[in-house]
Each structure stands twice: as C-alpha cells, then as structure tokens.
Write an enzyme that holds these catalytic residues in place. Sequence first.
Site, PDB file in Angstrom:
ATOM      1  N   ASP A 198      82.658 -24.090-100.229  1.00 62.18           N
ATOM      2  CA  ASP A 198      82.807 -22.682 -99.839  1.00 62.18           C
ATOM      3  C   ASP A 198      83.840 -22.670 -98.720  1.00 62.18           C
ATOM      4  OD1 ASP A 198      82.597 -20.077 -98.936  1.00 62.18           O
ATOM      5  OD2 ASP A 198      80.405 -20.058 -98.902  1.00 62.18           O
ATOM      6  N   ASP A 236      87.537 -15.943 -99.096  1.00 67.51           N
ATOM      7  CA  ASP A 236      86.182 -16.503 -99.089  1.00 67.51           C
ATOM      8  C   ASP A 236      85.837 -16.904-100.529  1.00 67.51           C
ATOM      9  OD1 ASP A 236      83.529 -17.112 -98.692  1.00 67.51           O
ATOM     10  OD2 ASP A 236      82.922 -15.103 -98.049  1.00 67.51           O
ATOM     11  N   HIS A 247      69.925 -15.063-100.999  1.00 69.39           N
ATOM     12  CA  HIS A 247      70.910 -14.219-100.307  1.00 69.39           C
ATOM     13  C   HIS A 247      71.384 -13.096-101.223  1.00 69.39           C
ATOM     14  CE1 HIS A 247      74.329 -16.053-102.493  1.00 69.39           C
ATOM     15  NE2 HIS A 247      73.778 -17.233-102.267  1.00 69.39           N
ATOM     16  N   HIS A 267      79.456  -9.250-100.063  1.00 70.87           N
ATOM     17  CA  HIS A 267      79.654  -8.532 -98.797  1.00 70.87           C
ATOM     18  C   HIS A 267      81.084  -8.015 -98.759  1.00 70.87           C
ATOM     19  CE1 HIS A 267      81.806 -12.181 -97.493  1.00 70.87           C
ATOM     20  NE2 HIS A 267      80.809 -12.849 -98.011  1.00 70.87           N
ATOM     21  N   HIS A 321      82.554 -11.238 -93.095  1.00 76.35           N
ATOM     22  CA  HIS A 321      81.496 -10.276 -93.440  1.00 76.35           C
ATOM     23  C   HIS A 321      81.968  -8.970 -92.811  1.00 76.35           C
ATOM     24  CE1 HIS A 321      78.346 -13.726 -93.913  1.00 76.35           C
ATOM     25  NE2 HIS A 321      79.316 -13.770 -94.789  1.00 76.35           N
ATOM     26  N   TYR A 360      69.656 -22.171-105.939  1.00 73.12           N
ATOM     27  CA  TYR A 360      69.478 -23.320-105.046  1.00 73.12           C
ATOM     28  C   TYR A 360      68.083 -23.879-105.257  1.00 73.12           C
ATOM     29  CZ  TYR A 360      73.247 -20.503-103.175  1.00 73.12           C
ATOM     30  OH  TYR A 360      74.381 -19.741-103.064  1.00 73.12           O
TER      31      TYR A 360
HETATM   32  N1  GLY Z   1      81.220 -18.279 -96.482  1.00 68.76           N
HETATM   33  C1  GLY Z   1      80.368 -17.269 -96.070  1.00 68.76           C
HETATM   34  C2  GLY Z   1      79.964 -16.410 -97.163  1.00 68.76           C
HETATM   35  O1  GLY Z   1      80.190 -16.736 -98.316  1.00 68.76           O
HETATM   36  O2  GLY Z   1      79.450 -15.340 -96.976  1.00 68.76           O
HETATM   37 MN    MN Z   2      81.733 -18.023 -98.933  1.00 64.02          MN
HETATM   38 MN    MN Z   3      81.002 -14.791 -98.906  1.00 63.54          MN
END
Ligand code: GLY
Ligand code: MN
Ligand code: MN
Length: 439
Positions: free
Chosen positions: A258, A269, A348, A352, A359, A387
């Site tokens: 990531d 991202d 999660h 976003h 974010h 996960y």
């Molecule tokens: N790398 C942080 C996210 O994916 O939100």
């Molecule tokens: Mn990310």
């Molecule tokens: Mn992200």
Amino acid sequence: MQIEPAEYRQRREKLMSKIGNGTAIFRSAPTAVMHNDVEYIFRQDSDFYYLTGFNEAEAVAVFAPHHEEHNFVLFVQPKNPEKETWTGYLLGVEAAKEQLGADEVYPIDELDEKLPQYLQKAEKIYYHLGRDRQFNATILRHWQMLMRGYQKHGIGPMVLESTNTILHPLRQVKSPTEIEFIRHATAISAEAQNRAFAFSQPGRYEYEIQAEIEHTFRLKGAIGPAYPTIVASGVNSCILHYIENNRQLQDGDLLLIDAGCSYGYYNGDITRTFPVGGKFTTEQKIIYELVLDAQQQAIEQVKPGNPYNLFHDTAVRVLVEGLMELGLLVGDIEEIIEEEKYKPFYMHRTGHWLGLDVHDSGGYKYNEEDWYILQPGNILTVEPGIYIGPNIKPVEGQPEVPERWRGIGIRIEDDVLVTNSGNEVLTAAVPKSVAAMER
Ligand code: GLY
Ligand code: MN
Ligand code: MN
C-alpha cells in the site's frame, strides 16, 4: 505544473461568499519536533494551502468580507537574513503582499494588535481548533475580549464555528488543475507499484521493496510518500497499517503493498497484493478473486448521482456472499450484513476522499440519514479487502476458520475520479487481474 494565482483567488472568493458577516481565520501548520532541536520536514496545513498556496510556517490568513478595506489579510514571518541562513528563504511582508494577492500583510508578531479590527464587527468567528494549543488559546482570548465588547456596543462575534463547514464542501470537488495534480501523483504512485512488483521475489526484504518505491517517488519529483509505505508480506498482510517493513519474503507468501506519493501536496494511494513466488495457492487465489470482484463491482457504483455509501455496501455484499459460499460465514445474509458479522474479515470502510489530504476533507453524510451524493470532480479510493489473521476470532455463532485460510490478507485499492458520465480509474496503469499478478 502549477496552480495559478487566479485559481487561488477564485477559491477565496467562493469561501468568502459563504462567510456572510463573519470572519474566518486559518493558521499554517505547526512545526513538529522529531528529537531535541531537529524538526520534522514541514508540511503545510491543507486548508491554509488550498486558500493561499503559501508554504511557510508561522502564518495566519484572515478573511473578512464585511470589512471596508481588507477582505483577505495575511500575517507572515518578516524577512530575517540571519534566520534565513539557517532555515531557508522567507517570502517576507512586502513580497507576500505582491505575490499572494492579499489586501494587507502584517508581520506575524503584530497579530494581537491587528487582528481585533477584523473581528469586532463580525457576527461569527470561523476557526477550526487545531493541534497548536497555544494558537487556539490566542483565538479564544480574542473571542472572549470581543464578547465583552458585544455587551457594551451590541456588536461582535457571539458564535465560534469550525471552518470545516464552509471550506470542506469546496475542497470535495476538485478543479481541473487539482485533477491534473492528482493524476500526476497517481501516475508516479503507479510507476512505483509496478517497479515494486518487478523487484519482488523470495529472499528480498520488505524494506528493500520500500526503498524501490520511495526511490521512484523522489526520482519523479514527488515530495515523498503520502503516508508511511506499507510493504506487508505473509501474515503481516493481515495488519492494516503494518509499517515495520523488516521481514524477508518467502516463497508462498502474499505481498501486500500500500503505497502512494505526495506531489505538490496532492496524493496517490494504491494497494496491490500478489504472490511473492509467482503463483497463488488455491486459497489465496479464491480470496484474491473475491476481493477483486468486490472491488470491480464497487467501482461500477462510483458515478454521479449515487449516494456515497453505495460502493461500500456493494463491496460488503459481494465479500459476504463469497465468504458464505466458502463456509467462512454462515446464516442469513441480511443479518450478517446488518449486524456486521463480517467484521473479523473486513473491518474498514471501502474508501475515502483523496486530495490534499490522503484521507481528504469533506463529509460523507449531509445529516444522520442522507449520504453525500457523488458529483463530477469527486476523487475517492475504492479499497475492499479480506484479512484472515492467524488468530482470527469470528463473532459468536460463526464457525472457527480452518487453518488453511489463515494468514491471508488481501487489499486492492485504486483511486477513482467521478466524471460526468461515470468514473475514471486514475490508477489503471497498475495491473490487478489474477493473470497479471502471477508469473
Ligand atoms: N494507505 C492508507 C489508506 O489506504 O487509507
Ligand atoms: Mn492505501
Ligand atoms: Mn486508502
């Protein structure tokens, strides 16, 4: 690539049209100590930067559309040749006035003296309490003083409101220039991901792969990582924000990367997950295909007019259906979704906002019931995952997870622009099909 003064002016005008008889105050980011007298690299506050394009610390921007003379006022550090020798060039008061489009600019040490004239006839002060407690206290002190004035003169700010409510809806819809910056940040991030994929093989260390990624960032003119780079192999892939990056890759591992860069403060991202040894195991492949399916179906829901939650809900449904088919979740699908019984596998949200902050700012709901309606110019991530940690604890009534599924962590993340007709995946240059992940 640069953002023209006219665009900053437009942003300020839009903001001021929402301030009414109020006054808005924005502060530059505070500096932060790393250790002893060494500081972290300065990173400007995104709100402040969005409105000014000014990249210095110890600065304050004031917007007072009701003021007769000065609607946009800046306080900045004055020129100081001795200080500049140590810590770099400062724009100073004169040049700030010429270059940043402010009606008036003062040295920052005159803040206490000059600020009240911009607040005393305001009905409201817009200010978002920030990390710098000392500056928060300064604003609260001024506010307190002016409330006494209200008692005497019948005028002055009785209300303090966060600037988020007036500024963040603007930041949520990106301008063509902002989209170009994010396009560039995502292109560099994509190149880094592809380089990392080519470099990864059993025997390498996670940090070596991190180095390949961050080398690409800097080489291509990015400031650096947008957030700590995650290179998570084997069971580490089940830790969402794993950043130790010190394990040696083994044949049979999955590798979850990531990583995204920051370019001109705009961010990428991206997450990809692939088998280090070149071939998925049966279980890895099943879970990978499931996450990919969830991601692709979720991306289809990113289009103007759709409520924000739809792509998340879509991803959750696909993931839950898949986990039920595998016998990893049992019972009534609606109940599993409603009561979030899938959370031990997927804890999660599916995405976003993405922009000046990774974010990014901007609400996801208008009120308790209604979700934000997507519109062209929004940019968001779509990043479902599964996960199955080595010690995963299913919720009560759900089966134990057989050993063969454990240690599999998969996330697939792309950055998506909402367009007039649907969406554009800005990170499509990084392959993600099963065939492309194997070699
Ligand atoms: N790398 C942080 C996210 O994916 O939100
Ligand atoms: Mn990310
Ligand atoms: Mn992200």
